[in-house]
Structures are given as C-alpha cells and as structure tokens.
Design a protein around this motif. Structure first.
Motif, PDB file in Angstrom:
ATOM      1  N   PHE A   1       0.852  -1.184   0.000  1.00 33.52           N
ATOM      2  CA  PHE A   1       0.000   0.000   0.000  1.00 33.52           C
ATOM      3  C   PHE A   1       0.893   1.241   0.000  1.00 33.52           C
ATOM      4  O   PHE A   1       2.055   1.189   0.390  1.00 33.52           O
ATOM      5  N   ARG A   2       0.332   2.350  -0.458  1.00 32.26           N
ATOM      6  CA  ARG A   2       1.103   3.595  -0.571  1.00 32.26           C
ATOM      7  C   ARG A   2       0.352   4.735   0.087  1.00 32.26           C
ATOM      8  O   ARG A   2      -0.871   4.800   0.021  1.00 32.26           O
ATOM      9  N   ARG A  50      -6.143  11.078   8.421  1.00 37.12           N
ATOM     10  CA  ARG A  50      -6.855  12.209   9.029  1.00 37.12           C
ATOM     11  C   ARG A  50      -6.225  13.536   8.626  1.00 37.12           C
ATOM     12  O   ARG A  50      -6.911  14.555   8.501  1.00 37.12           O
ATOM     13  N   ALA A  51      -4.920  13.522   8.420  1.00 31.10           N
ATOM     14  CA  ALA A  51      -4.203  14.744   8.058  1.00 31.10           C
ATOM     15  C   ALA A  51      -4.288  15.054   6.566  1.00 31.10           C
ATOM     16  O   ALA A  51      -3.703  16.036   6.105  1.00 31.10           O
ATOM     17  N   GLY A  52      -5.000  14.213   5.810  1.00 30.91           N
ATOM     18  CA  GLY A  52      -5.197  14.490   4.397  1.00 30.91           C
ATOM     19  C   GLY A  52      -4.558  13.505   3.450  1.00 30.91           C
ATOM     20  O   GLY A  52      -4.710  13.613   2.228  1.00 30.91           O
ATOM     21  N   GLY A  53      -3.813  12.534   3.963  1.00 30.87           N
ATOM     22  CA  GLY A  53      -3.203  11.532   3.099  1.00 30.87           C
ATOM     23  C   GLY A  53      -4.242  10.621   2.478  1.00 30.87           C
ATOM     24  O   GLY A  53      -5.222  10.258   3.134  1.00 30.87           O
ATOM     25  N   VAL A  54      -4.042  10.278   1.212  1.00 30.20           N
ATOM     26  CA  VAL A  54      -4.975   9.388   0.510  1.00 30.20           C
ATOM     27  C   VAL A  54      -4.214   8.111   0.137  1.00 30.20           C
ATOM     28  O   VAL A  54      -3.374   8.122  -0.762  1.00 30.20           O
ATOM     29  N   LEU A  70     -16.606  10.074   6.392  1.00 33.32           N
ATOM     30  CA  LEU A  70     -17.080  10.099   5.010  1.00 33.32           C
ATOM     31  C   LEU A  70     -16.088  10.751   4.054  1.00 33.32           C
ATOM     32  O   LEU A  70     -16.235  10.632   2.843  1.00 33.32           O
ATOM     33  N   GLU A  71     -15.083  11.439   4.592  1.00 30.01           N
ATOM     34  CA  GLU A  71     -14.158  12.182   3.743  1.00 30.01           C
ATOM     35  C   GLU A  71     -13.397  11.273   2.789  1.00 30.01           C
ATOM     36  O   GLU A  71     -13.223  11.581   1.611  1.00 30.01           O
ATOM     37  N   LEU A  72     -12.938  10.116   3.296  1.00 27.18           N
ATOM     38  CA  LEU A  72     -12.170   9.222   2.432  1.00 27.18           C
ATOM     39  C   LEU A  72     -13.061   8.598   1.366  1.00 27.18           C
ATOM     40  O   LEU A  72     -12.622   8.370   0.237  1.00 27.18           O
TER      41      LEU A  72
END
Length: 290
Positions: free
Chosen positions: A32-33, A55-59, A169-171
């Motif tokens: 995974f990345r 949570r900090a914005g990483g996808v 729900l953000e992800l």
C-alpha cells in the motif's frame, strides 16, 4: 503428522500478530502507498500512525497481492514436501485471488505435480478472513487433511459475517464512492453508513444511520440476528484508529453473547477504503443476507 499442511494468507487478513507467528502462518505482501511511500508486510507502519496520516489528508492506495512474494512462500513449503492451503482476500473486491489461483498456483503445480495446492476465495476480508484462518489452523491441529479443511471452508464461508460502521465520510468522497455534497451533508447530520460483505464478497450498504449511538445499536441488532453463539469460539472486532469505540462495542457484545471478544486494528488494505474511525464485528452465524 503426515497430513500436516502449510497455511498461507495475505495482508488483508486480520488477527493478532502473535497468531501468525505461533501457528507458522505465512502472509503474502499486498503493498500500500501513502504520501508517496510504499509499504509492505515487513515495512508497514503502526496502524495508529497510518490512520493519523489519513486524518491529516493523506490518501492511501492499495495493490493486489505481490505474486513474486506469494510464489516464494509457496515454494518455501512445497520444496519441503508440504501441501499448501492459501486463504485469499475476497475476489469480489480484488483481483488477487484470480492472480494467485491462476498464475502462482499454475506455476507451482507444474513444478510440484505431486503436491496438493488449494487456493480459497474467502469472499471475505479483515477479521472475517482472520476467523477463517483460525478455524483452518484448528482443523489442521485436529489432524484434518488439506482437502478436508478446504472443503469445510468452501461449504461454510458464507456463514462468516462482516458488519462495519464507517466513521469518516471524507475518504469515501476522495475515493469517488460518494459525492462531495453527500459527504458534507452526511458529516453535518452525523450519518454513519452500516455496511456488510454480501454473498459475492462485495460491499453492500445495509443502512445509513444518524448518530453514533443508534449506529452501534444497529450493529448489535444485526449481530444478534445473524450470530449463532455456539458456533463461535470467540467474536472479533476491528477498529481504524478508534480503540475506545471498539472497546465500548466489545463490552456490549460480551454482555449480550457471553463470548470472548478479540479486537485487532483494521488491516491497511481495508482501512484504506473505509477510512479512520471505522469499527466492525465479525462472527460465524447464519448465511449472509445478500
């Protein structure tokens, strides 16, 4: 034991780390990345750190089973004269099963024609896949052959139930699974989707519930409806960086079913799509509803 066989699974399988070591279970890598770096079985970060990055914005992005790694694990056991049972992540959501079954198994059968090599599409993942691996270990310890264990799993795999509450729900929005508007509105009014794995090993939305307390109650109601307590040595729960929520669920499950509950962090592979603050419950019971 003449009929002892090797058990291999993949990184989508959730059980305590000690379980794999104590029972000689090999785990094939599913890389995974996140934030431009790749991780695998031997280089994975702590789960809490992984969910904090999201949570900090990483996808995060995920990959199918590393076939070279899987082949190496097969070779490790077949070269010693052992039969192999491979317990794969659901073919309903990943191409990993087909790759391992058709390519890796095919190559190994040519090289070791006298050995038994069985690859199971669990139609499961996370702690559901972990429970299946546990029961395969149990059957092996009871002296069952690889064929007997595999036949039991094929006949019973749809009795392994998976229910989980999505917490963020953000992800789902970033992954294109819901719209921006749905994510914003759902977050504002506290909507939590309740999902299950269906009979095809695919994600299925059972309901969308407003409020955490009602959502957990719905999770317990489904468990009560589908769980057959006497068919379980224990119940499993998972969490993606929200241990306190899982512990509250565990207390309710213990009170209702009088069963031990084992909690593990949600695998990176599933957590990459569910996101942080997801909790799930996994058990053996009635056949899946869909």
């Amino acid at each position: 034991m003449d009929n002892k066989f090797a058990i291999i699974t993949d990184m989508a399988c959730d059980m305590p780390e000690s379980f794999f070591k104590e029972n000689d279970i090999d785990v094939a890598s599913m890389p995974f990345r996140i934030n431009g770096k790749e991780y695998g079985r031997d280089t994975a970060m702590p789960h809490d750190e992984f969910y904090d990055l999201i949570r900090a914005g990483g996808v995060p992005t995920t990959s199918q089973t590393d076939m070279a790694d899987a082949a190496e694990l097969f070779e490790k056991h077949l070269s010693k004269g052992e039969d192999v049972l491979y317990i794969s992540f659901s073919g309903g959501v990943s191409g990993s099963f087909n790759n391992v079954s058709n390519i890796v198994r095919g190559e190994m059968k040519e090289k070791y024609p006298d050995r038994k090599i069985i690859v199971i599409d669990t139609l499961s993942g996370a702690a559901g896949q972990g429970l299946m691996t546990y029961y395969m270990v149990k059957m092996r310890s009871e002296g069952k052959s690889v064929e007997e264990a595999a036949e039991w799993l094929e006949n019973n795999k749809l009795n392994f139930n998976h229910f989980y509450l999505i917490g963020d729900l953000e992800l789902l929005k970033k992954g294109g699974r819901i719209s921006k508007t749905q994510a914003i509105l759902g977050t504002l009014i506290g909507i939590r989707p309740l999902l299950m794995l269906d009979s095809k090993g695919k994600n299925h939305v059972v309901s969308k519930i407003r409020g955490k307390k009602k959502a957990v109650s719905a999770l317990l109601e489904l468990t009560e409806k589908y769980c057959i307590p006497e068919n379980n040595d224990f119940i499993m729960t998972t969490h993606s960086g929200c241990l306190k929520d899982a512990e509250e669920l565990n207390a309710a499950l213990k009170a209702k079913f009088n069963k031990d509950v084992i909690t593990v962090p949600l695998t990176y592979l599933v957590g990459s799509h569910c996101g942080p603050d997801t909790i799930g419950v996994f058990f053996v019971g009635h056949k899946r509803m869909a």
